[in-house]
Design a protein around this motif. Structure first.
Motif, PDB file in Angstrom:
ATOM      1  N   THR A 124      42.742 -66.641 -62.692  1.00  0.00           N
ATOM      2  CA  THR A 124      42.409 -65.721 -63.812  1.00  0.00           C
ATOM      3  C   THR A 124      42.004 -65.442 -64.824  1.00  0.00           C
ATOM      4  O   THR A 124      41.874 -66.386 -66.511  1.00  0.00           O
ATOM      5  CB  THR A 124      43.791 -66.271 -64.730  1.00  0.00           C
ATOM      6  OG1 THR A 124      44.224 -67.314 -65.297  1.00  0.00           O
ATOM      7  CG2 THR A 124      45.498 -65.641 -63.277  1.00  0.00           C
ATOM      8  N   SER A 129      39.930 -60.876 -64.015  1.00  0.00           N
ATOM      9  CA  SER A 129      41.296 -60.387 -63.337  1.00  0.00           C
ATOM     10  C   SER A 129      42.348 -61.033 -64.145  1.00  0.00           C
ATOM     11  O   SER A 129      41.989 -62.804 -64.913  1.00  0.00           O
ATOM     12  CB  SER A 129      41.613 -60.924 -61.897  1.00  0.00           C
ATOM     13  OG  SER A 129      42.054 -60.517 -61.698  1.00  0.00           O
ATOM     14  N   GLN A 130      43.384 -60.616 -64.487  1.00  0.00           N
ATOM     15  CA  GLN A 130      44.702 -61.562 -65.111  1.00  0.00           C
ATOM     16  C   GLN A 130      45.510 -61.305 -64.304  1.00  0.00           C
ATOM     17  O   GLN A 130      46.362 -61.543 -64.780  1.00  0.00           O
ATOM     18  CB  GLN A 130      45.127 -60.959 -66.206  1.00  0.00           C
ATOM     19  CG  GLN A 130      43.539 -61.154 -67.682  1.00  0.00           C
ATOM     20  CD  GLN A 130      44.021 -62.433 -68.138  1.00  0.00           C
ATOM     21  OE1 GLN A 130      44.973 -63.137 -68.769  1.00  0.00           O
ATOM     22  NE2 GLN A 130      42.720 -63.263 -67.792  1.00  0.00           N
ATOM     23  N   THR A 131      45.717 -60.935 -63.840  1.00  0.00           N
ATOM     24  CA  THR A 131      46.441 -61.568 -62.439  1.00  0.00           C
ATOM     25  C   THR A 131      46.037 -61.650 -60.358  1.00  0.00           C
ATOM     26  O   THR A 131      45.062 -61.123 -60.476  1.00  0.00           O
ATOM     27  CB  THR A 131      46.902 -59.379 -61.664  1.00  0.00           C
ATOM     28  OG1 THR A 131      46.700 -58.803 -62.939  1.00  0.00           O
ATOM     29  CG2 THR A 131      47.967 -59.089 -61.042  1.00  0.00           C
TER      30      THR A 131
END
Ligand code: SAH
Length: 257
Positions: A124, A129-131
Motif C-alpha cells: 500500500t 495503490s491503497q488497496t
C-alpha cells in the motif's frame, strides 16, 4: 475444544506464540499436509495423534474430531497461512456447530504477508495503490463472474493472486485485458519463507514465460502492481510538516533522495 490454528506461510518460526502453545498441548492435530511445514509437528507431544487432512475428506476430518474417544480433548486443526483465506474452514465450523462442538480460531501469518516480507515490499504505497486485492483464477472451484480477473485488474490496485500459478498465460491475458500495461511489474513468490523459497521478478506480459523457464507451476503467489516499481510518494504520517494526535508538525524539510 477444537482450535483452528493458522500455521503461517512456511518457516516454522512464523507461527504465533498462541498457535505454537496450542500445538504443544494438543491431544490430536489434523494438519493440512499439502502446505503446512511438517517441522511444526515436532512441537507436538510424543503421544499426540497426528492426521494429515490432505488425504482426508471433510467428513473424515469431522469424524476424527467428533469421535467419542476424543470428547473433551484438545484438538488442533492446523491450516496453512491464515485459515480465513481459502482455508475451507467455514464448512468445518458449520458441521461442528451442528454436532454441538465448541471451537475457536487462532490467526496465522498469511502467505500474502510472507510474500511481501520476502519481496521486502509494501503493498500500500502512497501515490501508487491503497488497496490490495486478494483473489484467484477459477479452477475446479468457480469464481463469481463479477470477480473475474480483468474486472478486478481495472482498478490498477495491488493484486495478490493465489492458486493460479498453473494458469499464468490466461492470468496474464486477463490482467492485460483489464488495463495493466505489458511492462507493469509482477513478482512470483514460490514457497515464501520456506528454506527453498524462490522469487521471480518479472512483468505482467512476461510472467508466464518467466515461470515456465524457472519450472514454477504451483505453491506460489503472483503479485502484480506498481508497488513493485520505484516511484511513490512519502507517507503523511511521518512527514515532518504533518501534525497528528501524537506529534506537532514542524517546518523541517523532508529528506529527499
Ligand atoms: N490460507 C493460506 C492460503 C491457502 S490456498 C494463506 O493464508 O496463505 C493455497 C495457495 O496459497 C497456494 O496455491 C499458493 O498460491 C498460496 N501459498 C500458500 N503458502 C504459500 C507460500 N509459502 N508461498 C507462496 N504461496 C503460498
Amino acid at each position: 475444544m477444537v482450535h483452528f490454528v493458522g500455521a503461517g506461510p512456511g518457516a516454522e518460526d512464523l507461527i504465533t506464540l498462541r498457535g505454537a502453545r496450542l500445538i504443544e498441548t494438543a491431544d490430536a492435530i489434523i494438519y493440512a499436509g499439502s502446505l503446512v511445514n511438517p517441522a511444526l509437528l515436532s512441537r507436538a507431544r510424543t503421544d499426540c495423534e497426528i492426521f494429515n487432512s490432505a488425504e482426508m475428506t471433510l467428513e473424515q476430518v469431522i469424524a476424527v474430531i467428533t469421535a467419542p474417544e476424543r470428547a473433551s480433548r484438545e484438538i488442533v486443526r492446523l491450516h496453512t497461512g491464515d485459515s480465513s483465506i481459502y482455508g475451507a474452514v467455514r464448512e468445518q465450523m458449520e458441521l461442528l456447530d451442528a454436532a454441538g462442538i465448541d471451537y475457536d480460531v487462532c490467526p496465522g501469518v498469511s502467505s500474502f504477508c510472507g510474500a511481501a516480507s520476502s519481496l521486502r515490499a509494501e503493498y500500500t504505497l502512497p501515490g501508487v495503490s491503497q488497496t490490495v486485492i486478494l483473489t484467484r483464477m477459477e479452477g475446479r472451484t468457480p469464481v463469481p463472474e463479477r470477480e473475474e480477473i480483468s474486472s478486478l485488474a481495472a482498478h490498477g490496485a495491488t493484486m495478490v493472486i493465489f492458486l493460479s500459478t498453473g494458469m499464468l498465460d490466461e492470468l496474464s491475458r486477463r490482467l492485460l485485458l483489464g488495463g495493466y500495461a505489458d511492462d507493469t511489474p509482477a513478482a512470483i513468490v514460490y514457497k515464501a519463507t520456506w528454506p527453498d523459497e524462490r522469487i521471480l521478478r518479472t512483468t505482467v506480459g512476461e510472467m508466464a514465460a518467466a515461470a515456465r523457464d524457472a519450472g514454477i507451476s504451483k505453491t506460489a503467489l503472483v503479485t502484480v502492481g506498481n508497488f513493485l516499481g520505484g516511484v511513490h510518494d512519502r507517507s503523511k504520517l511521518y512527514d515532518p510538516a504533518f501534525t497528528t494526535e501524537f506529534r506537532q508538525g514542524t517546518a523541517t524539510e523532508q529528506i529527499t533522495e
